[in-house]
Write a protein that holds these residues in place. Structure first.
Motif, PDB file in Angstrom:
ATOM      1  N   ARG A 153      33.716  -4.290 -36.927  1.00  0.00           N
ATOM      2  CA  ARG A 153      35.277  -3.884 -36.367  1.00  0.00           C
ATOM      3  C   ARG A 153      36.146  -4.977 -36.360  1.00  0.00           C
ATOM      4  NH1 ARG A 153      32.070  -0.484 -37.207  1.00  0.00           N
ATOM      5  NH2 ARG A 153      33.199  -0.845 -39.147  1.00  0.00           N
ATOM      6  N   LEU A 162      36.687   1.412 -28.370  1.00  0.00           N
ATOM      7  CA  LEU A 162      36.129   1.784 -29.459  1.00  0.00           C
ATOM      8  C   LEU A 162      34.722   2.100 -29.407  1.00  0.00           C
ATOM      9  CD1 LEU A 162      36.730   2.264 -32.483  1.00  0.00           C
ATOM     10  CD2 LEU A 162      36.106  -0.089 -32.854  1.00  0.00           C
ATOM     11  N   LEU A 165      41.175  -0.276 -36.603  1.00  0.00           N
ATOM     12  CA  LEU A 165      39.942  -1.169 -36.292  1.00  0.00           C
ATOM     13  C   LEU A 165      38.811  -1.216 -37.499  1.00  0.00           C
ATOM     14  CD1 LEU A 165      40.090  -0.063 -32.333  1.00  0.00           C
ATOM     15  CD2 LEU A 165      40.668  -2.179 -33.500  1.00  0.00           C
ATOM     16  N   CYS A 174      37.127   1.216 -39.233  1.00  0.00           N
ATOM     17  CA  CYS A 174      36.381   2.326 -39.286  1.00  0.00           C
ATOM     18  C   CYS A 174      36.682   3.585 -40.215  1.00  0.00           C
ATOM     19  CB  CYS A 174      36.325   3.008 -37.863  1.00  0.00           C
ATOM     20  SG  CYS A 174      35.812   1.870 -36.531  1.00  0.00           S
TER      21      CYS A 174
END
Length: 621
Positions: free
Chosen positions: A243, A257, A309, A311
């Motif tokens: 991340r 997160l 982030l 993802c």
């Protein structure tokens, strides 16, 4: 900006990681005392005293097998604690959603590690598995444990049998076993499977609770459980290591997160609003709702967080789930959908007492049938973010998005129930109109980039101008020159801040005045109420945490960086000892209120942190 800075109830002047005593009132712990563990399919609440008080099986939105957080007598739980007085401290193992709790007693110290293990594709493994390892640190500590399953929210009769010497609780096609090693001989006593033992320095006990539905119940060996626990920790760390965030609030953003990842329902990619139902917005009140669904309202924040982030897989899965779910009701958007993408969310009431007497306890959510026009703006913003990242949209999805824009043109003039899902007569909510503007603005942008058909572009642009005229003439307080909650009122609404965050192109000075008014009239220290005025519901509620983060982000976006940073620092300190947030907080006591962990609170934290970081970088050149 109103309110008093400095002391934050429940956190200021204390070390949240310091061992503390655990107390229950009428059998209930404060909601702040819960941590969450999960495996991408289900999730459990673990209290500071070691009791698992919530777990739906086999899925996050399934009926609870442990539900003591909502009825200490009938809900069921998995108790694990010393039998002598103790203090406890806890943490997540770094980079994981595996919980470690340390009990400090006069006789010694013991440490427990709790996890819902991640699925093992390479070997025969339980359908779901809760593991609890108990390690002796010092001394000889007497421990007790009790597994009290209540299938189907306690409505089904539980039978206790033994298979290969292992106690098993069954109800219909559901089966739950209790495998114990060095944790005392399991005994079936009444409606529970219990045991007790003493720890020793360096010694280790393990309790595994495998679960199956309509398939063979796998009774694992200890070595397999230990290996799965290690693989689960390693898998979480690998995911977290990939991340991306290096800003001021790194620990809070990464924990948010990881919490958001627990809310991702792995089989579909949907993101649940929370893992619980009916935790009260006011203790003893009736504002108790089921949040184990996925709200379109949260979609833009969710995709933005995933993309910011690092993802992309989660963003892709969630966007496609959203497209498939919304196809069921196209062109109308439903407010929320089931995690499997279904649209049926009938609301029912369980015969449970509720958390500290907060009834009714609801399953299902009738808000799904409301008209909430703001959802169209959220969905179009989501599509815009996804298209920018992916580079293109599927042709069928592109056509459907254009049809949604056409629907907004036809319906934006209607009153609705708004983002806060009021259960009174629909109104012309300002935030709903602003999000309709956002829907048409993003549709125009998508068309300009040839991502969706542009045959009705002129119509969308014309309707967007009409919406602006409506807002700027009917949704304004002449006295304060700020935007109000709904047309023709003087009430304020923190959700109007979302207009600024999504780039509503209105009067900038009016928006700045709105941000100031929200800070002066809805804010109390770091806490921000959702709105002023009535909502058709009885009882009061706490301060809505997402609103506080929205205010911090809005302050940064209008050049008030020092105020934004100060507020953000205060808000980060409001998390509980393991970094989690509920939906609301009681401003007087600091107590958590509402369902938890609340996805929108964590999403708003991530969004605000990124915005303030960006503003700080810009200000520093």
């Amino acid at each position: 900006m109103g309110g008093i800075h400095g002391a934050v109830p429940g956190s200021a002047g204390t070390d949240r990681r310091r061992p503390s005593t655990v107390s229950r009132t009428g059998g209930y712990v404060p909601l702040r005392d819960y941590a969450v563990i999960g495996d991408g399919r289900s999730a459990a609440l673990v209290a500071r005293d070691g009791s698992v008080d919530w777990l739906g099986l086999p899925d996050l939105d399934s009926p609870a097998v442990f539900g003591a957080v909502l009825d200490v007598d009938r809900g069921g739980r998995f108790l694990l604690e010393p039998t002598v007085p103790y203090r406890s401290e806890r943490r997540y193992l770094p980079g994981t959603n595996v919980l470690e709790t340390t009990f400090v007693t006069p006789r010694g110290t013991v440490r427990t590690t709790d996890a819902l293990t991640l699925h093992d594709e390479a070997a025969l493994a339980p359908m779901r598995e809760l593991l609890r390892r108990i390690d002796g640190v010092s001394g000889a500590v007497p421990m007790r444990w009790s597994v009290e399953p209540r299938f189907g929210y306690g409505t089904r009769t539980t039978r206790f049998v033994r298979r290969a010497g292992v106690p098993v609780a069954t109800a219909g096609a559901d089966a739950l076993a209790v495998c114990a090693w060095e944790a005392g001989e399991p005994r079936c006593e009444g409606e529970a499977i219990t045991g007790g033992f003493f720890t020793s320095p360096g010694g280790s006990a393990l309790i595994a609770v495998p679960f199956a539905r309509q398939e063979p119940l796998v009774l694992p060996a200890r070595v397999e459980c230990e290996a799965r626990l290690q693989r689960t920790c390693a898998a979480w760390r690998r995911w977290a290591d990939d991340r991306i965030y290096t800003g001021r609030w790194h620990a809070a953003v990464m924990r948010s997160l990881l919490t958001l990842k627990l809310l991702v329902f792995a089989p579909s990619g949907a993101v649940a609003a929370a893992v619980t139902t009916s935790l009260p917005e006011h203790v003893g009140g009736a504002r108790n709702w089921d949040y184990r669904f996925s709200w379109v309202r949260d979609s833009a924040f969710t995709v933005a967080a995933f993309l910011q982030l690092g993802c992309p897989a989660e963003a892709h899965a969630y966007f496609w789930w959203l497209m498939h779910a919304s196809h069921l009701t196209h062109p109308r958007l439903q407010v929320l959908y089931r995690l499997d993408g279904g649209a049926h969310t009938t609301e029912e009431v369980l015969p449970w007492q509720g958390y500290r007497g907060s009834a009714p306890v609801r399953i299902g959510n009738a808000a799904a049938d409301q008209v909430q026009l703001d959802t169209y703006g959220e969905l179009m913003q989501t599509a815009w973010l996804y298209a920018r990242a992916a580079g293109r949209l599927d042709a069928d999805i592109a056509r459907r998005l254009a049809e949604l824009a056409d629907l907004v043109c036809a319906t934006w003039r209607e009153p609705d129930s708004g983002i806060w899902e009021v259960r009174s007569a629909p109104r012309h909510f300002t935030q709903s109109k602003m999000m309709c503007w956002v829907a048409l603005d993003r549709a125009a942008r998508l068309a300009a980039h040839r991502s969706i058909p542009d045959g009705h572009l002129a119509r969308w642009q014309s309707a967007r101008q009409e919406i602006t005229a409506f807002i700027e003439t009917r949704c304004v307080s002449p006295r304060r020159n700020c935007y109000v909650r709904s047309a023709g009122t003087e009430d304020l609404d923190a959700a109007v801040l979302l207009g600024h965050l999504y780039g509503y192109d209105g009067d900038l000075q009016r928006m700045r005045a709105t941000i100031t008014a929200v800070g002066q009239e809805l804010r109390h220290g770091p806490y921000v109420d959702r709105y002023s005025g009535e909502d058709g519901l009885s009882g009061s509620e706490g301060a809505f945490l997402a609103c506080s983060f929205w205010l911090a982000e809005a302050l940064a976006g209008t050049g008030r960086l020092a105020q934004a940073t100060e507020l953000m620092d205060d808000l980060v300190r409001l998390a509980n000892d393991v970094g989690l947030y509920s939906e609301e907080i009681d401003a007087a006591t600091g107590d958590f209120l509402g369902n938890l962990p609340q996805g929108l609170s964590h999403l708003a934290l991530i969004s605000a942190a990124h915005a303030i970081d960006a503003a700080s970088e810009e200000a520093s050149g």
